[in-house]
Write an enzyme that holds these catalytic residues in place. Structure first.
Site, PDB file in Angstrom:
ATOM      1  N   THR A 161       9.714   1.856  -4.059  1.00 36.99           N
ATOM      2  CA  THR A 161       8.263   2.007  -4.099  1.00 36.99           C
ATOM      3  C   THR A 161       7.808   3.266  -3.388  1.00 36.99           C
ATOM      4  OG1 THR A 161       8.035  -0.403  -4.142  1.00 36.99           O
ATOM      5  CG2 THR A 161       6.062   0.880  -3.630  1.00 36.99           C
ATOM      6  N   LYS A 181       2.684   3.422  -6.383  1.00 32.46           N
ATOM      7  CA  LYS A 181       1.420   2.826  -5.990  1.00 32.46           C
ATOM      8  C   LYS A 181       0.300   3.806  -6.343  1.00 32.46           C
ATOM      9  CE  LYS A 181       2.637  -1.120  -4.004  1.00 32.46           C
ATOM     10  NZ  LYS A 181       2.111  -2.430  -4.440  1.00 32.46           N
ATOM     11  N   LYS A 226       6.299 -13.784  -6.732  1.00 35.57           N
ATOM     12  CA  LYS A 226       6.567 -13.521  -5.319  1.00 35.57           C
ATOM     13  C   LYS A 226       6.573 -14.848  -4.568  1.00 35.57           C
ATOM     14  CE  LYS A 226       4.364  -8.940  -5.186  1.00 35.57           C
ATOM     15  NZ  LYS A 226       3.223  -8.149  -4.649  1.00 35.57           N
TER      16      LYS A 226
END
Length: 338
Positions: free
Chosen positions: A127, A152, A248
């Site tokens: 990420t 992001k 998640k």
């Protein structure tokens, strides 16, 4: 009877991590530890998430309020069936501890109990924090040999950021996470341009309250629900525009419900991403059991920390492997007893 111990742990990040909603510099986690009468121990970790109305203190209090029920003891299935804790970080931590303890008590690893694939080495997304095009390109160039980058976005220069990353890492696969940061107009404008830049997946472009606006979406890049999907109750209201869901542990309330979500998603033709909060390898371990069923694996949380647990996952050039047994460390999670 079992004994429950709770701890709040603070894990600094190696650098600030920014998404569309803000910046964090540390991961504050809840660790649940269960010890049975034979001295066997089960552990679970989860991240209370402020965006969902949680804090370490509130989750700590939530678990302690039902401590007597957890210590009786109970199974992971009973934790969910009795609704002892609501879906969220508290249930995720206790669920993981129950599974870990069960593995040690029965001398069978959790993947066998849950009939999942045995752990292998898998590629995980790496990420890139939201930043300027130059900042994101600098990081992308450093990891340009990794197989998959997750960007992001949700700022003022999103197209420029993706372009800069693509130029810096031309061979990497790219996915994008907007964290609710776009409008419908931006989505319709950006999606074709993202496709031209080789972006494979757009995660949570709009806030969940605006998901009805997605019903007519037919863009070139598939959409993945993150904030719009927490647990199996959400299938009933999930927009048909989503082709993927991000599972998640902190959203489902642990592995038990995550497995149920995976099965239901697969029956509906939805594809899976398995994701994480920023946390240590202990929080990644239950999610890793779903890796063999997922199109995308995003379990790089420990890589954002200054230090991980010494018994944590092995990360190498964008791939992650189950940690090997070591006489120097307690096994991470979900193993049979030594």
């Amino acid at each position: 009877m079992t004994h429950l111990n709770l701890a709040i742990e603070h894990w600094p990040l190696h650098s600030p991590f920014t998404i569309a909603r803000g910046t964090k510099t540390a991961a504050d986690v809840i660790v649940a530890t269960l010890t049975d009468q034979q001295g066997l121990i089960g552990r679970g970790e989860a991240v209370p998430y402020g965006h969902y109305g949680e804090s370490t203190d509130s989750v700590y209090a939530q678990i302690m309020a039902v401590r007597d029920q957890i210590e009786r003891p109970m199974t992971p299935q009973e934790l969910h069936q009795r609704n002892t804790l609501p879906p969220g970080a508290g249930r995720a931590a206790v669920d993981a501890a129950l599974w870990d303890l069960h593995a040690r008590q029965t001398n069978l690893p959790v993947w066998r109990h849950t009939r999942q694939q045995p752990p292998h080495t898998y590629p995980t997304a790496y990420t890139l924090s939201l930043g300027s095009p130059a900042q994101m390109a600098t990081v992308a160039e450093r990891v340009s040999t990794y197989p998959l980058l997750k960007l992001k976005l949700g700022g003022d220069n999103d197209i420029a950021c993706v372009t800069a990353v693509r130029n810096a890492a031309p061979d990497c696969r790219l996915i994008v996470d907007v964290n609710e940061g776009w409008s419908l107009e931006q989505l319709n404008d950006y999606a074709p341009r993202m496709a031209d830049l080789g972006v494979e997946l757009l995660e949570q472009p709009l806030p969940p309250a605006q998901d009805t606006a997605l019903d007519g979406y037919c863009g070139a890049v598939p959409l993945c629900a993150d904030e719009s999907f927490h647990h199996s109750d959400d299938f009933a209201t999930l927009s048909a525009a989503y082709g993927y869901i991000n599972i998640k542990m902190e959203k489902t309330g642990g592995l038990t419900e995550a497995l149920r979500c995976a099965e239901q998603a697969e029956s509906m033709g939805l594809k899976l991403m398995v994701g994480c909060m920023v946390a240590t390898s202990l929080a990644m371990a239950p999610a890793f059991l779903l890796a063999g069923r997922a199109e995308y694996i995003d379990l790089d949380g420990p890589l954002l920390l200054r230090n991980d647990r010494p018994e944590g996952f092995v990360y190498h050039h964008g791939y992650m492997s189950w940690p090997p047994h070591s006489p120097k460390h307690t096994p991470l999670w979900g193993y049979a007893s030594d």
